[in-house]
Design a protein around this motif. Sequence first.
Motif, PDB file in Angstrom:
ATOM      1  N   LEU A   1     -24.290  31.275  17.255  1.00  0.00           N
ATOM      2  CA  LEU A   1     -23.920  32.659  16.993  1.00  0.00           C
ATOM      3  C   LEU A   1     -23.450  32.815  15.558  1.00  0.00           C
ATOM      4  O   LEU A   1     -22.843  31.910  14.988  1.00  0.00           O
ATOM      5  N   ARG A   2     -23.736  33.959  14.996  1.00  0.00           N
ATOM      6  CA  ARG A   2     -23.229  34.282  13.665  1.00  0.00           C
ATOM      7  C   ARG A   2     -21.894  34.996  13.841  1.00  0.00           C
ATOM      8  O   ARG A   2     -21.842  36.196  14.131  1.00  0.00           O
ATOM      9  N   ILE A   3     -20.826  34.242  13.661  1.00  0.00           N
ATOM     10  CA  ILE A   3     -19.477  34.787  13.877  1.00  0.00           C
ATOM     11  C   ILE A   3     -18.897  35.227  12.535  1.00  0.00           C
ATOM     12  O   ILE A   3     -18.856  34.442  11.582  1.00  0.00           O
ATOM     13  N   PRO A   4     -18.463  36.480  12.430  1.00  0.00           N
ATOM     14  CA  PRO A   4     -17.855  36.941  11.174  1.00  0.00           C
ATOM     15  C   PRO A   4     -16.600  36.138  10.844  1.00  0.00           C
ATOM     16  O   PRO A   4     -15.934  35.591  11.728  1.00  0.00           O
ATOM     17  N   GLU A   5     -16.281  36.073   9.582  1.00  0.00           N
ATOM     18  CA  GLU A   5     -15.061  35.386   9.147  1.00  0.00           C
ATOM     19  C   GLU A   5     -13.834  36.105   9.699  1.00  0.00           C
ATOM     20  O   GLU A   5     -13.834  37.307   9.924  1.00  0.00           O
TER      21      GLU A   5
ATOM     22  N   TYR B   1     -25.395  40.649  24.844  1.00  0.00           N
ATOM     23  CA  TYR B   1     -24.223  41.177  24.142  1.00  0.00           C
ATOM     24  C   TYR B   1     -23.997  40.526  22.778  1.00  0.00           C
ATOM     25  O   TYR B   1     -23.028  40.860  22.096  1.00  0.00           O
ATOM     26  N   VAL B   2     -24.883  39.636  22.375  1.00  0.00           N
ATOM     27  CA  VAL B   2     -24.703  38.930  21.105  1.00  0.00           C
ATOM     28  C   VAL B   2     -24.663  39.903  19.936  1.00  0.00           C
ATOM     29  O   VAL B   2     -23.935  39.701  18.953  1.00  0.00           O
ATOM     30  N   GLU B   3     -25.414  40.989  20.033  1.00  0.00           N
ATOM     31  CA  GLU B   3     -25.492  41.945  18.923  1.00  0.00           C
ATOM     32  C   GLU B   3     -24.131  42.564  18.586  1.00  0.00           C
ATOM     33  O   GLU B   3     -23.926  43.044  17.467  1.00  0.00           O
TER      34      GLU B   3
END
Length: 362
Positions: free
Chosen positions: A70-74, A50-52
């Motif tokens: 994880l690349r978390i949006p601002e 579910y990371v996508e």
Amino acid sequence: MDTNMGVSAGELAKLLGTTLKGDESVMVGGIAALDVAGESDLSFVAQERYVEFVSTTKARCLIIQKGADLRIPEGKTLLEVDNVEEAVEKVAEVLYPPKVEYPMGFISPYASIAPNSVIGADCYIGPFCVIEENAVVEDGVVCVAQVYVGSKAFVGEGSFLFPGVYIGERCRLGKRVVVHSNSVIGCDGFGYRQRKCGDVVEHSKLRHFGIVEIEDDVEIGSCVCIDRARFDKTRIGAGTKIDNLVHIAHNVQVGKRNLLVAQVGIAGSARLGDDVIAAGQAGIDGHIKVGNKVRVAGKAGVTKAIPDGMTVAGYPAQEHIKEKRVRAAIRALPELMKRIKTIERTIGREYGNSTKDNEDSC
């Protein structure tokens, strides 16, 4: 904690005993999966698959695993925890408290209670429940509505029976057993004696005199049927969890902490060890032993004994690795058939040419 208007991220951080990254004033009103969550929902990342969705989710507050890369949006507020599933469960208990609280110590005037049955303290016996003679219902049991407890049956302390549950005569439930709607504990086993009457074979029913014994902390889903034993007992071990639409036949012995997923069928007198997992639609033949910590894949058909710790799949069930190789070989068959036909044609041409050469030489 007042949850009528939602819960702030800061309050959730305190609840979970963790630090918060982001805006602690963000309000959370529900829980939803990443791909369908709204701005007021809490979401979470429990599995890599579910990371996508992290980059596109509308949820403003996320529960994530500590140390996850994880690349978390601002603009997202993060709650980092050691165990995501446990954290989500804690939050769910706050956001989704039970809608119905049953008044303990209540027996509905519409219930039918035999005068020589025993009802413990602080029980809830709802409308149209039937408690037959000499049955025992221990302290703190909830029978929501239309629950039938047969003669001399026993329901252990703190158990919870949803509407429409049937507990057959003399069957026994341990402490803290949960049985969901329309499940039947203690129906007759499927046993008949065949006899020939002229040209017709008749089926004469074999009576079943045994019981079903459910040990402590078992949960049984909806529409489950557990047959009483022919003699002695059908047993479900402590801590076992049974999904909806499972059938367990007469004299089966299920060990402790088993997980039996939807539509599993277990034939008569089979014996399952402790910590067995049987996935959806698996079938287990009668009179065989399945060892401790065995894993049975979905739709597998177990026809012989399985030793401790093995994972099996397919029909007839065999070791999972062997079954994968068999499936891989089956998928390769169309291409192999093409190659065989090509080889046959080539050999046929060569054979034909060789025959012609021999004829010419004569």
